[in-house]
Design an enzyme around this catalytic site. Structure first.
Site, PDB file in Angstrom:
ATOM      1  N   HIS A  16      53.902  44.391  43.188  1.00  0.00           N
ATOM      2  CA  HIS A  16      52.974  43.307  42.859  1.00  0.00           C
ATOM      3  C   HIS A  16      51.550  43.510  43.353  1.00  0.00           C
ATOM      4  O   HIS A  16      50.692  42.684  43.085  1.00  0.00           O
ATOM      5  CB  HIS A  16      53.481  41.977  43.425  1.00  0.00           C
ATOM      6  N   LYS A  35      43.144  29.666  41.935  1.00  0.00           N
ATOM      7  CA  LYS A  35      44.047  30.735  42.367  1.00  0.00           C
ATOM      8  C   LYS A  35      43.976  30.779  43.887  1.00  0.00           C
ATOM      9  O   LYS A  35      43.185  30.053  44.481  1.00  0.00           O
ATOM     10  CB  LYS A  35      43.629  32.087  41.771  1.00  0.00           C
ATOM     11  N   ARG A  36      44.793  31.619  44.523  1.00  0.00           N
ATOM     12  CA  ARG A  36      44.677  31.738  45.981  1.00  0.00           C
ATOM     13  C   ARG A  36      43.256  32.149  46.350  1.00  0.00           C
ATOM     14  O   ARG A  36      42.595  32.889  45.629  1.00  0.00           O
ATOM     15  CB  ARG A  36      45.673  32.779  46.516  1.00  0.00           C
ATOM     16  N   LYS A  69      39.563  38.193  44.961  1.00  0.00           N
ATOM     17  CA  LYS A  69      39.469  37.355  43.748  1.00  0.00           C
ATOM     18  C   LYS A  69      38.022  36.889  43.512  1.00  0.00           C
ATOM     19  O   LYS A  69      37.708  36.334  42.474  1.00  0.00           O
ATOM     20  CB  LYS A  69      40.427  36.167  43.852  1.00  0.00           C
ATOM     21  N   THR A  87      48.426  35.707  36.167  1.00  0.00           N
ATOM     22  CA  THR A  87      49.086  34.952  35.096  1.00  0.00           C
ATOM     23  C   THR A  87      48.310  33.678  34.800  1.00  0.00           C
ATOM     24  O   THR A  87      48.453  33.101  33.727  1.00  0.00           O
ATOM     25  CB  THR A  87      50.552  34.599  35.441  1.00  0.00           C
ATOM     26  N   LYS A 120      47.620  31.478  31.165  1.00  0.00           N
ATOM     27  CA  LYS A 120      47.813  30.033  30.992  1.00  0.00           C
ATOM     28  C   LYS A 120      46.560  29.400  30.391  1.00  0.00           C
ATOM     29  O   LYS A 120      46.645  28.565  29.481  1.00  0.00           O
ATOM     30  CB  LYS A 120      48.147  29.382  32.342  1.00  0.00           C
TER      31      LYS A 120
END
Length: 817
Positions: A378, A569-570, A575, A677, A681
């Site tokens: 992952h 998101k986290r 990110k 993901t 969405k």
């Protein structure tokens, strides 16, 4: 807030929500009242809204039970190959509405609750999220369970029933504060305890090598109590099982102390044993080498493998008598998928069972193990890869350490045979890492002990082969493959965006709900005015509904004509929520500089949790809230720009915000996001994507056409080239006046006047040791965001609705599943 439906809309809503037949509604009401009376022991005079939620949950669950039992009976009769998905995280969210959707009961339940004088939305809001995961990895596991049930596969999810899931995030004074998520406080109507399948799990002790073979003795025993949750497929009568283990101390635990008067203490000490399933570690993409975490990992796989072997041996439903005695067929009947390295101990544990208990010889046992296990990687972030200290394994799992050493020795012998004398390669590929602290590399164990290894997006799988696991790829290339992540359209379209699901079903039927390839039929409607108007109307209604939610929760009034720009998101440096922040400040400065210019209004929302010990992530949250405090209260800005931090981001909040978004931010440094993901969405719900060529963005751009995404910034090869040359943040700071202004504002305390030095750590990181190269993509990102605004401005439809997708852009989510 509920939007009233016209008769036409009510008529439309039959196709994806199920029929509300008179008998059906009458039965639901009768069963609701029966559960209120007999299960909850309440009448309508004293029942609380929570009682009504539980009564409804039990009523809906009744519709699962027969299908659930029949599904399991069917698997025993047919004896198919079973899939066991092992994951330390299952981020399930809420169950009630998902069950109604998958059973086609939604309209009937809506009508029944309406006739009972209750509000369905209010009841749904009472349900606690099952937050047994951190982020993408746990949500992927949840989506997989839904998809496997919908495909009718004989699949089981196995994990831990954490008493406390991912913490609840409160924002206090702009800072994240963690609160325990006591999600089981009121009970969980969806689970069924199965004490008859309780299983002993062993820890500590030592190993005896005698003439009768190897024995692991003098161990401490902890019992694993299974709780089963039904997982319904979409309208196919299949109901699979998620089995989560809870730790229990055995009755004799420490009671030998009773003789010396320590009875009370012995009973109190039972808690220590039961701590194993107490709490989910709230770390995403970060390895924390704590003994309790190792216990959780072994507890899960040891209990699960005993269960798998019991099920393999007995083939009659409910039977406990072993029918199969040979393990030859094991890999043909059992598939074990390891969701990241967390369940990697399944490999030595299966070897231990086969060799020590079932008395198979090593080679036979190893062949069975490798053919049974497969591994999903992952992440490529080095700090996320699990490396357990040998001294910890030696104490906790002495037999498993011996087995790992044996696996390693035999593996290195094979490598040496293929690459004789290449000692550097042997060192790199060893499962045992030497150093000041000797460690076991769990990813290496997974690769060696599995027949298939997959990354979760094509670019990620390529990176694994080219760099992270290059040596292993060269040694066994046939093992490596790609499985790009996916999402379940049941939850992420039909459940959270029923209006859009209906508009699509009206045009192309409802088969797309279980096969997204059917969405390609929407290409015929790319220039259809009626379709574009319907889609735009749904988006506007979703924005209206979410704006009402924001006003209620955050006391912020939103400009409904603004572009809803969302990054949820986290919170993590890779990110790059910071890049988003730099853009917002740049926009702010531009409006302040030319207040009379026309600016496309924007509402920027950032949400996500930071690991409690991750200082920089917590500083990023503080920065977002500080920027919001300044911008949202500046009269010159008005409603042209707002910045909101969405508190306590979780599955149920995602279901609200994603359908309302116009723009989805997927802006990680190329080569760092394994897949993502959230991006899927948003796209499925008709938001456009601004993103780097990273993770699944690459394949989404291929499917939808790169011209239908806002792609910017460095590619993986550019990042690698910059790593070779060296990244100098100061060069960008000196050269780009707008960037310099933003950084100077952060340095001078413009956004933290009472604490001018507050953001010095962020500035210092960005200027001196930014692994994720925010400045390098700043210019391209700002320019790309200008294109976003320009398109939003011209895409106002003749219907007068703002922010309608340009006809050519309908393609974006028409093509991607």
């Amino acid at each position: 807030m509920s939007l009233p439906l016209s008769d036409y809309e009510k008529r439309k809503q039959i196709s994806v929500r199920g029929l509300a037949g008179v008998e059906n509604v009458s039965d639901l009401k009768k069963n609701f009242n029966r559960h209120l009376h007999f299960t909850l022991v309440k009448d309508r005079n004293v029942a609380t809204p929570r009682d009504y939620y539980f009564a409804l949950a039990h009523t809906v669950r009744d519709h699962l039970v027969g299908r659930w039992i029949r599904t399991q009976q069917y698997y025993y009769e047919k004896d198919p190959k079973r899939i066991y998905y092992l994951s330390l995280e299952f981020y399930m969210g809420r169950t009630l509405q998902n069950t109604m959707v998958n059973l086609g009961l939604q309209n009937a339940c809506d009508e029944a609750t309406y006739q009972l004088g209750l509000d369905m939305e209010e009841l749904q809001e009472i349900e606690e999220d099952a937050g047994l995961g951190n982020g993408g990895l746990g949500r992927l596991a949840a989506c997989f369970l839904d998809s496997m049930a919908t495909l009718g596969l004989a699949a089981y999810g196995y994990g831990i029933r954490y008493e406390f899931g991912i913490f609840n995030q409160k924002i206090s004074g702009g800072w994240q504060v963690e609160e325990a998520d006591d999600w089981l406080r009121y009970g969980n109507p969806w689970e069924k305890a199965r004490p008859e399948y309780m299983i002993p799990v062993h820890f500590y002790g030592h190993v005896d090598h005698g003439p009768d073979g190897t024995k692991w003795v003098d161990t401490q025993v902890i019992l694993a109590l299974p709780y089963d949750t039904p997982v319904p497929g979409y309208r196919n009568n299949t109901v699979n099982t998620m089995r989560l283990w809870s730790a229990r101390a055995p009755n004799e635990f420490n009671l030998k102390d009773f003789n010396v008067g320590g009875y009370i203490q012995a009973v109190l000490d039972r808690n220590l044993a039961e701590n194993i399933s107490r709490v989910l570690y709230p770390n995403d993409n970060f390895f924390e080498g704590k003994e309790l975490r190792l216990k959780q990992e072994y507890f899960t796989v040891a209990a699960t493998l005993q269960d798998i072997i019991r099920r393999f041996k007995s083939s009659k439903f409910g039977s406990r008598d072993p029918v199969r005695t040979s393990f030859d067929a094991f890999p043909d009947k059992v598939a074990i998928q390891l969701n990241d390295t967390h369940p990697s101990l399944a490999i030595p544990e299966l070897m231990r069972v086969l060799v020590d208990i079932e008395k198979l010889d090593w080679d036979k046992a190893w062949d069975i193990t490798v053919r049974t296990c497969a591994y999903t990687n992952h992440t490529v972030l080095p700090e996320a890869l699990e490396r357990w200290p040998v001294h910890l394994l030696e104490t906790l799992l002495p037999r498993h350490l011996e087995i790992i050493y044996e696996i390693n020795q035999r593996f290195l012998d094979k490598v040496n045979a293929m690459f004789p004398g290449d000692f550097d390669r042997l060192r790199r590929m060893s499962l045992v890492e030497e150093g000041s602290i000797k460690r076991i590399n769990m990813a290496h164990l997974c690769i060696v002990g599995s027949h298939a290894i997959n990354g979760v997006a094509r670019i990620h799988s390529d990176i694994i082969k080219k760099s992270v696991f290059k040596d292993f790829y060269e040694f066994e290339p046939h093992k490596f493959q790609n499985k790009t992540n996916g999402i379940t359209p049941r939850r992420w379209l039909v459940l959270c965006n029923p209006g859009l699901a209906e508009v699509i079903a009206e045009r192309i039927g409802d088969e797309y709900i279980s096969n997204l390839d059917h969405l390609k039929k929407l290409l015929a409607y790319v220039d259809d005015e009626g379709f574009i108007r319907d889609v735009a109307k749904i988006k506007q209604e979703n924005k209206l509904k979410f704006a009402a939610y924001l006003e209620k929760e955050y006391k912020v009034k939103i400009n409904l004509n603004s572009l809803f720009d969302v990054q949820v998101k986290r919170i993590h440096e890779y990110k790059r929520q910071l890049l988003n922040c730099l853009h917002v400040i740049t926009l702010y400065n531009r409006i302040k500089k030319e207040p009379n210019q026309h600016f496309v209004p924007r509402t920027v929302m950032i949400g996500g949790k930071a690991a409690p010990g991750y200082h920089m992530a917590k500083m990023i949250i503080k920065l977002v809230t500080a920027i919001g405090d300044v911008i949202n209260n500046d009269p010159v800005i008005g409603d042209r720009l707002k910045m909101i931090f969405l508190e306590n981001y979780r599955v149920s909040l995602a279901e609200k915000v994603i359908p309302a978004a116009d723009l989805s931010e997927q802006i990680s440094t190329a080569g760092t996001e394994a897949s993502g993901t959230g991006n899927m969405k948003f796209m499925l719900n008709g938001a456009l994507t601004i993103g780097t060529m990273d993770g699944a963005n690459v394949e989404m751009a291929e499917e939808a056409g790169e011209e239908n995404l806002f792609i910017f910034g460095m590619r993986v090869e550019d990042v690698e080239e910059m790593d070779r040359k060296g990244y100098c943040a100061k060069g960008y700071y000196d050269r780009i006046p707008e960037l310099r202004q933003v950084i100077d504002q952060l340095s001078s305390g413009f956004f933290s006047p009472k604490q001018p030095q507050l953001f010095k750590d962020i500035v210092n990181m960005l200027m001196n040791n930014d692994r994720f190269k925010v400045f390098a993509d700043y210019e391209a990102y700002i320019k790309c965001q200008e294109n976003v605004s320009a398109l939003y401005k011209v895409s106002v439809h003749p219907s007068g609705l703002p922010g309608v997708l340009h006809p050519a852009l309908v393609r974006e989510w028409g093509l991607v599943g």
